[in-house]
Design a protein around this motif. Structure first.
Motif, short mmCIF file in Angstrom:
data_model
loop_
_atom_site.label_atom_id
_atom_site.label_comp_id
_atom_site.label_asym_id
_atom_site.label_seq_id
_atom_site.Cartn_x
_atom_site.Cartn_y
_atom_site.Cartn_z
N ALA A 1 6.69 -6.28 -0.30
CA ALA A 1 5.46 -5.82 -0.95
C ALA A 1 5.70 -4.70 -1.95
CB ALA A 1 4.46 -5.36 0.10
N ARG A 2 5.09 -4.83 -3.13
CA ARG A 2 4.94 -3.70 -4.06
C ARG A 2 3.77 -2.84 -3.62
NH1 ARG A 2 2.93 -4.43 -8.66
NH2 ARG A 2 2.32 -6.63 -8.49
N HIS A 3 2.67 -3.51 -3.29
CA HIS A 3 1.50 -2.84 -2.74
C HIS A 3 1.51 -3.12 -1.23
CE1 HIS A 3 -0.17 -1.84 -6.64
NE2 HIS A 3 -0.07 -3.10 -7.02
N LYS A 4 1.88 -2.14 -0.47
CA LYS A 4 2.03 -2.32 0.97
C LYS A 4 0.67 -2.57 1.63
CE LYS A 4 6.45 -1.15 0.95
NZ LYS A 4 7.52 -2.11 1.29
N PRO A 5 0.65 -3.30 2.73
CA PRO A 5 -0.61 -3.42 3.48
C PRO A 5 -1.02 -2.06 4.03
CG PRO A 5 1.22 -4.41 4.70
CD PRO A 5 1.75 -4.07 3.35
N MET A 6 -2.25 -1.69 3.77
CA MET A 6 -2.77 -0.40 4.21
C MET A 6 -3.42 -0.48 5.59
SD MET A 6 -2.11 1.85 1.83
CE MET A 6 -0.54 1.01 1.58
N ASN A 7 -3.75 -1.71 5.99
CA ASN A 7 -4.52 -1.85 7.22
C ASN A 7 -4.27 -3.22 7.85
OD1 ASN A 7 -7.51 -2.78 8.39
ND2 ASN A 7 -6.94 -0.69 8.89
N GLN A 8 -4.32 -3.24 9.16
CA GLN A 8 -4.25 -4.50 9.91
C GLN A 8 -5.46 -4.55 10.84
OE1 GLN A 8 -2.75 -7.57 10.80
NE2 GLN A 8 -1.34 -7.20 12.49
#
Length: 297
Positions: A189-196
């Motif tokens: 990811a370039r834009h990481k997951p911020m939430n799960q």
């Protein structure tokens, strides 16, 4: 542990969870699954927004984005609330789990919600279902859902990142991803997951998956925080088998704690999660109401 000292703390909508990218999500949100009635949605949202809710959770799959958008527009046009005060979450449906379909479904959600950007956009599940049309969410053949076994999570994520680059999404997230799938996304990811967003409640604390998310700096939202009493009705209506409610709302230990502090069992269960820094998205159901859940817990 609950105590008289810390129970008095106001775990309300003003508390927030900080993302790695600098945005903040209110720790308490309003869940809207199974809320398809226009009257029900309008009433629930009006009560919630009046009480201070700013985090609203929906999904393309819930078939209520347009209803939510109408209420939000009414509030925004009235000047009672500003767009930057709201935190709106919606999700990519399983029938949209291809790189090519991502922009289409993001656009449809924005149009329905009548917004120019989505605060948090989640991949609703780590699998795809064959696309027939925009309305057929669970295409069936011989009594079975038509799965799309060509789903490429990496390609889908890269397509989602382009929506962030274009300003249509502020933060990306995932839902129902297991440990290896979380690691796979984070590795590219370039834009990481911020939430799960995952199922968590006192009977199912999902600690291993939470630890993996914490390792990668991913915040967690608990769906079904009071045991999802509405799931039985949902599955039965679609002929997908039976679901025995786990009885968590009637648990004698939870009831005893509630009696001690003058709270409902639902409020005790929500407090158990919030005081651990886990965001919650309780919804209105036959067993509880928005007006009850918005009280301090």
């Amino acid at each position: 542990m609950l105590s008289k000292g810390n129970y008095a703390l106001n775990c309300n909508m003003a508390s927030s969870v900080a993302f790695q990218n600098g945005y903040k999500m209110p720790i308490v949100g309003l869940g809207t699954w199974q809320a398809e009635s226009e009257k029900e949605m309008e009433t629930a949202l009006d009560v919630a927004l009046t009480a201070g809710y700013r985090h609203i959770d929906t999904a393309y799959l819930y078939n209520n984005e347009r209803l939510i958008g109408n209420v939000l527009k009414k509030w925004l046009d009235s000047g009672k609330i500003k767009r930057e005060e709201l935190f709106i979450v919606t999700k990519l449906p399983q029938i949209g789990m291809t790189a090519e379909k991502v922009p289409h479904f993001v656009k449809k959600s924005l149009e329905s919600l009548q917004l120019t950007y989505i605060d948090l956009y989640l991949a609703h599940a780590p699998f795809g279902i064959q696309y027939v049309d925009d309305e057929t969410l669970f295409p069936m053949k011989d009594g079975k859902v038509l799965m799309d076994y060509s789903t490429d999570l990496t390609a889908i994520w890269k397509s989602l990142e382009k929506e962030v680059d274009a300003g249509r999404i502020r933060s990306l997230g995932i839902s129902n991803f297991n440990e290896s799938q979380v690691q796979r996304i984070c590795s590219i990811a370039r834009h990481k997951p911020m939430n799960q967003q995952i199922e968590i409640h006192a009977y199912f604390q999902n600690k291993n998956l939470r630890q993996v998310c914490e390792k990668f700096g991913i915040s967690v939202v608990a769906y079904a925080p009071i045991g999802s009493p509405g799931r039985k009705e949902f599955l039965k209506a679609r002929g997908w088998g039976d679901f025995e409610t786990n009885g968590i709302l009637e648990d004698p230990v939870v009831a005893k704690i509630g009696k001690k502090y003058g709270k409902s069992t639902a409020q005790v269960l929500l407090r158990f999660l919030v005081q651990q820094g886990i965001a919650v998205i309780p919804k209105r159901s036959k067993g509880n109401s928005v007006s009850e859940l918005i009280q301090r817990f």
